[in-house]
Design a protein around this motif. Sequence first.
Motif, short mmCIF file in Angstrom:
data_model
loop_
_atom_site.label_atom_id
_atom_site.label_comp_id
_atom_site.label_asym_id
_atom_site.label_seq_id
_atom_site.Cartn_x
_atom_site.Cartn_y
_atom_site.Cartn_z
N PHE A 21 0.86 -1.19 0.00
CA PHE A 21 0.00 0.00 0.00
C PHE A 21 0.89 1.24 0.00
CE2 PHE A 21 -2.34 -3.35 2.13
CZ PHE A 21 -3.58 -3.31 1.50
N ASP A 22 0.47 2.27 -0.73
CA ASP A 22 1.19 3.55 -0.77
C ASP A 22 0.26 4.65 -0.26
OD1 ASP A 22 3.55 2.56 -1.90
OD2 ASP A 22 2.73 2.70 -3.92
N PHE A 23 0.82 5.54 0.54
CA PHE A 23 0.08 6.70 1.02
C PHE A 23 0.93 7.95 0.80
CE2 PHE A 23 -1.16 3.12 3.77
CZ PHE A 23 -2.52 3.09 3.53
N GLN A 24 0.30 9.00 0.28
CA GLN A 24 0.97 10.29 0.12
C GLN A 24 0.45 11.20 1.23
OE1 GLN A 24 3.44 10.91 -2.10
NE2 GLN A 24 3.72 12.84 -1.05
N ILE A 25 1.35 11.66 2.09
CA ILE A 25 0.97 12.45 3.26
C ILE A 25 1.25 13.93 2.99
CG2 ILE A 25 1.30 12.74 5.75
CD1 ILE A 25 0.18 10.00 4.91
N ASP A 26 0.26 14.77 3.32
CA ASP A 26 0.43 16.22 3.18
C ASP A 26 -0.13 16.92 4.42
OD1 ASP A 26 -2.26 15.87 2.85
OD2 ASP A 26 -2.35 16.60 0.79
N ASN A 27 -0.25 18.24 4.36
CA ASN A 27 -0.71 19.02 5.52
C ASN A 27 -2.11 18.61 5.98
OD1 ASN A 27 1.67 20.36 5.23
ND2 ASN A 27 0.78 22.39 5.12
N GLU A 28 -2.95 18.25 5.06
CA GLU A 28 -4.33 17.91 5.40
C GLU A 28 -4.39 16.73 6.37
OE1 GLU A 28 -8.19 16.27 3.00
OE2 GLU A 28 -6.94 17.76 2.00
N PHE A 29 -3.47 15.78 6.22
CA PHE A 29 -3.40 14.63 7.11
C PHE A 29 -3.18 15.09 8.56
CE2 PHE A 29 -0.80 11.43 9.31
CZ PHE A 29 -1.61 10.31 9.21
N PHE A 30 -2.25 16.03 8.75
CA PHE A 30 -1.92 16.49 10.11
C PHE A 30 -3.00 17.40 10.69
CE2 PHE A 30 2.16 14.93 8.75
CZ PHE A 30 2.60 14.29 9.90
N GLU A 31 -3.83 18.00 9.86
CA GLU A 31 -4.94 18.81 10.36
C GLU A 31 -5.93 17.96 11.13
OE1 GLU A 31 -6.58 20.85 7.01
OE2 GLU A 31 -4.77 22.07 6.72
N HIS A 32 -6.09 16.70 10.74
CA HIS A 32 -7.01 15.81 11.45
C HIS A 32 -6.52 15.49 12.85
CE1 HIS A 32 -9.49 15.25 7.95
NE2 HIS A 32 -8.42 14.93 7.24
N PHE A 33 -5.21 15.58 13.06
CA PHE A 33 -4.63 15.33 14.38
C PHE A 33 -4.40 16.63 15.14
CE2 PHE A 33 -3.45 11.54 11.99
CZ PHE A 33 -3.76 10.54 12.88
N GLU A 34 -4.80 17.75 14.54
CA GLU A 34 -4.64 19.09 15.12
C GLU A 34 -3.17 19.36 15.47
OE1 GLU A 34 -7.41 19.59 18.32
OE2 GLU A 34 -9.12 19.12 17.03
N TYR A 35 -2.29 18.98 14.55
CA TYR A 35 -0.85 19.19 14.71
C TYR A 35 -0.43 20.22 13.68
CZ TYR A 35 4.07 18.04 15.40
OH TYR A 35 5.41 18.09 15.70
N ASP A 36 0.08 21.36 14.15
CA ASP A 36 0.37 22.46 13.23
C ASP A 36 1.82 22.94 13.29
OD1 ASP A 36 0.27 23.59 15.70
OD2 ASP A 36 -1.15 25.17 15.19
N GLU A 37 2.75 22.08 13.66
CA GLU A 37 4.15 22.50 13.74
C GLU A 37 4.88 22.38 12.41
OE1 GLU A 37 6.60 21.45 16.97
OE2 GLU A 37 4.97 21.47 18.40
#
Length: 179
Positions: A21-37
């Motif tokens: 399986f391949d996943f492309q991770i971007d800023n939107e992924f971290f918005e779900h975890f409320e991580y903004d660093e």
Amino acid sequence: MKALKSYTIPFVGLKVGMHHFDFQIDNEFFEHFEYDEFNAVDVKIDLEFEKKSTLLELFFSAKGSVNVNCDITNEPYDQAINDDFKLVVKFGNEYNDDNEDILIIPHGEYEINVAQYIYELIILAVPIKRIHPGIEDGTLQSDILSKLEELSPSEDRKEKSSEDIDPRWNNLKKLLTDK
């Protein structure tokens, strides 16, 4: 967490053996975890998923970069990410994730969501102290660095401070040499 549904792998329909399986991770992924660093995220996750008769083995591999601010100068830079993580999924009576390398899920489960493991893999791949590469090789020019250099103690200041000693202390120094 419904938006992270694309990170759920239904393993019941998969044949025994290796799956990829391949996943492309971007800023939107971290918005779900409320991580903004992170200023920007571009990480590719390769997941090798091996289904065995009694357990599942997941091997995560992360490659890419995250744009973060330097801890010293606050200048943004791209931090390379290159890390991996192995997870063993076993079946038991109840859910248990106490061990970081082994996940136990109930016998009736038919899918696993890997979003939390991807999140932790990327976060832990970033160094604790984030230093711009331009600081280490001396090529970064910034107002903050020049101000730090201006305010840092220098050898000239140390010499002046030894000359500006109160003359009354000289009498006490004589006591150290007299016997």
